[in-house]
Design a protein around this motif. Structure first.
Motif, PDB file in Angstrom:
ATOM      1  N   PRO A 110       0.928  -0.736   0.138  1.00 27.16           N
ATOM      2  CA  PRO A 110      -0.027   0.169  -0.216  1.00 27.16           C
ATOM      3  C   PRO A 110       0.794   1.284   0.213  1.00 27.16           C
ATOM      4  O   PRO A 110       1.866   1.446   0.954  1.00 27.16           O
ATOM      5  N   ASP A 111      -0.229   2.314  -0.876  1.00 25.77           N
ATOM      6  CA  ASP A 111       0.807   3.499  -0.596  1.00 25.77           C
ATOM      7  C   ASP A 111       1.040   4.588   0.951  1.00 25.77           C
ATOM      8  O   ASP A 111      -0.077   4.065   2.044  1.00 25.77           O
ATOM      9  N   ALA A 112       1.845   5.093   0.933  1.00 22.07           N
ATOM     10  CA  ALA A 112       1.933   6.322   2.503  1.00 22.07           C
ATOM     11  C   ALA A 112       0.350   6.259   3.281  1.00 22.07           C
ATOM     12  O   ALA A 112      -0.070   6.238   3.883  1.00 22.07           O
ATOM     13  N   GLU A 113      -0.198   6.894   2.096  1.00 27.66           N
ATOM     14  CA  GLU A 113      -1.499   7.962   2.219  1.00 27.66           C
ATOM     15  C   GLU A 113      -2.528   6.820   2.418  1.00 27.66           C
ATOM     16  O   GLU A 113      -3.405   6.814   3.616  1.00 27.66           O
ATOM     17  N   ALA A 114      -2.441   5.151   1.941  1.00 26.77           N
ATOM     18  CA  ALA A 114      -3.072   3.960   3.155  1.00 26.77           C
ATOM     19  C   ALA A 114      -2.650   3.428   3.863  1.00 26.77           C
ATOM     20  O   ALA A 114      -3.771   3.520   4.981  1.00 26.77           O
ATOM     21  N   PHE A 115      -1.618   3.464   4.434  1.00 29.74           N
ATOM     22  CA  PHE A 115      -1.368   3.268   5.849  1.00 29.74           C
ATOM     23  C   PHE A 115      -1.917   4.696   7.251  1.00 29.74           C
ATOM     24  O   PHE A 115      -2.151   4.899   8.002  1.00 29.74           O
ATOM     25  N   ASP A 116      -1.846   5.999   6.792  1.00 33.65           N
ATOM     26  CA  ASP A 116      -2.326   6.951   6.793  1.00 33.65           C
ATOM     27  C   ASP A 116      -3.664   6.705   7.388  1.00 33.65           C
ATOM     28  O   ASP A 116      -3.704   7.182   8.142  1.00 33.65           O
ATOM     29  N   LYS A 117      -4.858   6.122   6.426  1.00 31.27           N
ATOM     30  CA  LYS A 117      -5.860   6.012   6.284  1.00 31.27           C
ATOM     31  C   LYS A 117      -6.169   5.573   7.296  1.00 31.27           C
ATOM     32  O   LYS A 117      -6.784   5.699   8.449  1.00 31.27           O
ATOM     33  N   LEU A 118      -5.299   3.670   7.889  1.00 31.48           N
ATOM     34  CA  LEU A 118      -5.424   3.242   8.548  1.00 31.48           C
ATOM     35  C   LEU A 118      -5.171   3.850   9.797  1.00 31.48           C
ATOM     36  O   LEU A 118      -6.395   3.176  10.367  1.00 31.48           O
ATOM     37  N   ILE A 119      -3.836   4.143   9.810  1.00 28.84           N
ATOM     38  CA  ILE A 119      -3.389   4.657  11.268  1.00 28.84           C
ATOM     39  C   ILE A 119      -4.943   5.942  11.966  1.00 28.84           C
ATOM     40  O   ILE A 119      -5.474   5.975  13.213  1.00 28.84           O
ATOM     41  N   ALA A 120      -5.399   6.436  10.400  1.00 27.63           N
ATOM     42  CA  ALA A 120      -6.680   7.839  11.614  1.00 27.63           C
ATOM     43  C   ALA A 120      -7.943   7.189  11.693  1.00 27.63           C
ATOM     44  O   ALA A 120      -8.257   7.592  12.913  1.00 27.63           O
ATOM     45  N   ASP A 121      -8.287   5.994  11.109  1.00 25.57           N
ATOM     46  CA  ASP A 121      -9.652   5.561  11.194  1.00 25.57           C
ATOM     47  C   ASP A 121      -9.881   4.666  12.156  1.00 25.57           C
ATOM     48  O   ASP A 121     -10.448   4.155  13.162  1.00 25.57           O
ATOM     49  N   HIS A 122      -8.466   4.196  13.100  1.00 29.45           N
ATOM     50  CA  HIS A 122      -8.290   3.208  14.210  1.00 29.45           C
ATOM     51  C   HIS A 122      -8.321   4.355  15.212  1.00 29.45           C
ATOM     52  O   HIS A 122      -8.432   3.860  16.470  1.00 29.45           O
ATOM     53  N   ALA A 123      -7.922   5.585  15.249  1.00 33.46           N
ATOM     54  CA  ALA A 123      -7.520   6.145  16.324  1.00 33.46           C
ATOM     55  C   ALA A 123      -8.494   6.137  17.310  1.00 33.46           C
ATOM     56  O   ALA A 123      -9.601   6.243  17.134  1.00 33.46           O
ATOM     57  N   GLY A 124      -8.370   5.779  18.567  1.00 32.69           N
ATOM     58  CA  GLY A 124      -9.034   6.218  19.693  1.00 32.69           C
ATOM     59  C   GLY A 124      -9.842   4.251  19.638  1.00 32.69           C
ATOM     60  O   GLY A 124     -11.084   4.302  20.397  1.00 32.69           O
TER      61      GLY A 124
END
Length: 179
Positions: A110-124
């Motif tokens: 996956p590209d960096a944006e996909a990893f960023d989305k995963l981390i953001a969507d999982h936050a909290g």
């Protein structure tokens, strides 16, 4: 040139997809896979095959399982060196508990944006620690996997590719069997 690989199957012996490992070994041996053995638990298959890109081997393995057993699955194929590299790049291996630190082996990168989305969507949503890797996602399931919201489906939807997870204890045992 012959190379030793491991196939990490997803969706085998879960959700009603029951498959005896002896039957899987027999099917793979009939399809030019050599020295086939299962290791650690269901869905981990060591084999020797003529060297070729792991994506082609993964497709061939999934086809055999679908054709012979009617099970829709996928496999992630790695050489011993690739498996060791995934373990070495995990920032949580040696830090968290071996049965709680996992590598999700991914079908693609996956590209960096996909990893960023995963981390953001999982936050909290949980205490898990997450780090991107090379065709991998590294996760420390601090409170265990049982109630985690960081599931295979959640990950696949955000990263745009499927993966299958193994804990670092299992990965180390697979590597040991490949030596």
């Amino acid at each position: 040139m012959m190379t030793r690989y491991v196939a990490l199957f997803g969706s085998i012996n879960v959700g009603g997809n029951r498959l005896k490992m002896v039957d899987l070994r027999d099917a793979l041996e009939r399809e030019e896979f050599e020295d086939v053995e299962t290791v650690v638990a269901s869905g981990n298959v060591l084999f020797t095959h003529e060297e070729r890109p792991s994506e082609g081997l993964a497709e061939k393995l999934a086809y055999v399982v679908q054709d012979r057993f009617g099970i829709e699955t996928f496999a992630v194929v790695r050489s011993r060196d690739e498996l060791q590299a995934a373990l070495d790049e995990s920032p949580f291996a040696g830090e968290g508990e071996d049965n709680l630190v996992h590598v999700h082996f991914l079908e693609g990168q996956p590209d960096a944006e996909a990893f960023d989305k995963l981390i953001a969507d999982h936050a909290g949503k949980g205490a898990e620690r997450i780090a991107p890797g090379t065709r991998a996602l590294h996760v420390d399931y601090v409170d265990g996997t049982g109630n985690s919201k960081l599931t295979g489906g959640f990950i696949a939807r955000r990263l745009g590719c499927r993966g299958t997870a193994r804990n670092v204890r299992s990965i180390a045992r697979i590597i040991e069997k490949m030596d």
